[in-house]
Design an enzyme around this catalytic site. Sequence first.
Site, PDB file in Angstrom:
ATOM      1  N   THR A 160      93.275  68.405  -7.861  1.00  0.00           N
ATOM      2  CA  THR A 160      92.774  67.848  -9.132  1.00  0.00           C
ATOM      3  C   THR A 160      91.324  67.384  -9.009  1.00  0.00           C
ATOM      4  OG1 THR A 160      93.787  65.741  -8.507  1.00  0.00           O
ATOM      5  CG2 THR A 160      95.012  67.115 -10.043  1.00  0.00           C
ATOM      6  N   GLY A 161      91.014  66.711  -7.902  1.00  0.00           N
ATOM      7  CA  GLY A 161      89.648  66.209  -7.703  1.00  0.00           C
ATOM      8  C   GLY A 161      88.654  67.357  -7.554  1.00  0.00           C
ATOM      9  N   ASP A 162      89.082  68.429  -6.900  1.00  0.00           N
ATOM     10  CA  ASP A 162      88.208  69.601  -6.702  1.00  0.00           C
ATOM     11  C   ASP A 162      87.896  70.258  -8.050  1.00  0.00           C
ATOM     12  OD1 ASP A 162      88.702  69.039  -4.017  1.00  0.00           O
ATOM     13  OD2 ASP A 162      90.352  70.480  -3.918  1.00  0.00           O
ATOM     14  N   ILE A 166     100.660  61.359 -15.239  1.00  0.00           N
ATOM     15  CA  ILE A 166     101.835  62.223 -15.079  1.00  0.00           C
ATOM     16  C   ILE A 166     102.497  61.792 -13.780  1.00  0.00           C
ATOM     17  CG2 ILE A 166     102.656  64.595 -14.809  1.00  0.00           C
ATOM     18  CD1 ILE A 166      99.942  65.439 -16.168  1.00  0.00           C
ATOM     19  N   PHE A 213      89.818  55.458  -3.411  1.00  0.00           N
ATOM     20  CA  PHE A 213      89.887  55.225  -1.966  1.00  0.00           C
ATOM     21  C   PHE A 213      88.547  55.557  -1.295  1.00  0.00           C
ATOM     22  CE2 PHE A 213      91.433  56.978   2.278  1.00  0.00           C
ATOM     23  CZ  PHE A 213      91.695  55.739   2.846  1.00  0.00           C
ATOM     24  N   GLU A 214      87.950  56.669  -1.706  1.00  0.00           N
ATOM     25  CA  GLU A 214      86.666  57.095  -1.126  1.00  0.00           C
ATOM     26  C   GLU A 214      85.537  56.124  -1.505  1.00  0.00           C
ATOM     27  OE1 GLU A 214      88.164  61.747  -1.180  1.00  0.00           O
ATOM     28  OE2 GLU A 214      87.035  60.951  -2.876  1.00  0.00           O
ATOM     29  N   THR A 226      96.831  71.889   2.767  1.00  0.00           N
ATOM     30  CA  THR A 226      97.396  71.196   3.928  1.00  0.00           C
ATOM     31  C   THR A 226      98.564  70.264   3.558  1.00  0.00           C
ATOM     32  OG1 THR A 226      95.748  69.449   3.715  1.00  0.00           O
ATOM     33  CG2 THR A 226      95.191  71.284   5.158  1.00  0.00           C
TER      34      THR A 226
HETATM   35  P1  ADP Z   1      91.531  63.573  -5.867  1.00  0.00           P
HETATM   36  O1  ADP Z   1      92.419  64.757  -6.044  1.00  0.00           O
HETATM   37  O2  ADP Z   1      90.237  63.907  -5.216  1.00  0.00           O
HETATM   38  O3  ADP Z   1      92.181  62.348  -5.287  1.00  0.00           O
HETATM   39  P2  ADP Z   1      91.795  62.242  -8.391  1.00  0.00           P
HETATM   40  O4  ADP Z   1      93.124  61.779  -7.891  1.00  0.00           O
HETATM   41  O5  ADP Z   1      90.806  61.208  -8.776  1.00  0.00           O
HETATM   42  O6  ADP Z   1      91.085  63.210  -7.358  1.00  0.00           O
HETATM   43  O7  ADP Z   1      92.080  63.197  -9.607  1.00  0.00           O
HETATM   44  C1  ADP Z   1      91.063  63.706 -10.401  1.00  0.00           C
HETATM   45  C2  ADP Z   1      91.477  63.719 -11.845  1.00  0.00           C
HETATM   46  O8  ADP Z   1      92.720  64.396 -11.979  1.00  0.00           O
HETATM   47  C3  ADP Z   1      91.701  62.343 -12.481  1.00  0.00           C
HETATM   48  O9  ADP Z   1      90.525  61.900 -13.115  1.00  0.00           O
HETATM   49  C4  ADP Z   1      92.768  62.627 -13.515  1.00  0.00           C
HETATM   50  O10 ADP Z   1      92.124  63.065 -14.707  1.00  0.00           O
HETATM   51  C5  ADP Z   1      93.520  63.799 -12.956  1.00  0.00           C
HETATM   52  N1  ADP Z   1      94.804  63.416 -12.335  1.00  0.00           N
HETATM   53  C6  ADP Z   1      95.118  63.426 -11.019  1.00  0.00           C
HETATM   54  N2  ADP Z   1      96.392  63.058 -10.816  1.00  0.00           N
HETATM   55  C7  ADP Z   1      96.907  62.813 -12.040  1.00  0.00           C
HETATM   56  C8  ADP Z   1      98.192  62.392 -12.528  1.00  0.00           C
HETATM   57  N3  ADP Z   1      99.235  62.166 -11.707  1.00  0.00           N
HETATM   58  N4  ADP Z   1      98.352  62.245 -13.861  1.00  0.00           N
HETATM   59  C9  ADP Z   1      97.340  62.472 -14.718  1.00  0.00           C
HETATM   60  N5  ADP Z   1      96.111  62.865 -14.321  1.00  0.00           N
HETATM   61  C10 ADP Z   1      95.891  63.034 -13.014  1.00  0.00           C
HETATM   62 MG    MG Z   2      93.838  61.410  -6.075  1.00  0.00          MG
HETATM   63 MG    MG Z   3      89.285  64.692  -3.872  1.00  0.00          MG
END
Ligand code: ADP
Ligand code: MG
Ligand code: MG
Length: 296
Positions: free
Chosen positions: A224-226, A217, A146-147, A45
């Site tokens: 990433t969270g999934d 990064i 946030f969650e 989305t």
């Molecule tokens: P969501 O996608 O649910 O918000 P997160 O943002 O917590 O989940 O991302 C999950 C994992 O992905 C983090 O623990 C981190 O390891 C990695 N990650 C996400 N975004 C980045 C980033 N910009 N740089 C480095 N690692 C990242």
């Molecule tokens: Mg995130």
């Molecule tokens: Mg998530």
Amino acid sequence: NIPRVLSIQSHVVHGYVGGKCAVFTLQRLGFEVDPVYSVQFSNHTGYPTFKGSVFDGKHLQDLLDGLEVNELTNYSHLLTGYIGSVSLLNKIAEVCRKLKEWNSELTYVCDPVLGDEGRLYVPLEMVESYRNTIVPLASILVPNQFEAELITELKINSPADGFKACTKLQEMDPHTVVITSMTLASEPGTVTLLASTSISQDRGPSYQQVSLTIPRINAYFTGTGDLLAALLLGRLHKRPNDLSTAIEEAVASLQSILLDTAEACGEEVLMAPRSADVCNKRELRLIQGQEHLVDP
Ligand code: ADP
Ligand code: MG
Ligand code: MG
């Protein structure tokens, strides 16, 4: 006896978020995975447009009825991610109780997907459903910052605040809570992950708590969270008594995939406004990087 996961997550035709991340990852880690779609969209989305359908509680109930009639009921894990309708979320509580009837040892890994970086992407009433109904059923909870803030109604500005939120969530029942990422003013250029697991002791509750600092990064990735939720399920199953190693392995796999993806994109695509083409180029390189999943 191969563990079997009922995975209730989003499905996208193109790209890698939700179930498209989790199913492949868990299969590569040797799990049987039975996917249920919470939504079926053309693409994630974050693209300028997407098309598709959102499924409701009745859809899930039908599928569960079919499994029950055929006695296809031997689940070791339930994994849930993005849920697109309130009726489906409410049905998940029933499904979880049913799975626990079928297997009293069921592990429920819950990613309470509500939003990210201050932006809610589900109806507000879902916050209350997670807080009152879903979180108390979960074994392992993996919110982002946030969650965690929304569910606990605590503001998180430091690792100490984060661990306080973990404890509050653990008091709601999950034995393990991982705050998958926090942005701390004191640690620019990094992402901080916190994890807390309950240790049974004679004298009241006790927690093992670890934190991990990850280089950030400078780009936003979707999914990433999934991916992390699936990796954590896999790694914590293999190492139920070694939280720090399980977390290090899960994060190492994820970071390898992210670095590959960032490198393939190049600076220009990482910084570009989100056209469909840019979103497509930023899709996680899960297939190319699949060896990182099994060998972190
Ligand atoms: P969501 O996608 O649910 O918000 P997160 O943002 O917590 O989940 O991302 C999950 C994992 O992905 C983090 O623990 C981190 O390891 C990695 N990650 C996400 N975004 C980045 C980033 N910009 N740089 C480095 N690692 C990242
Ligand atoms: Mg995130
Ligand atoms: Mg998530």
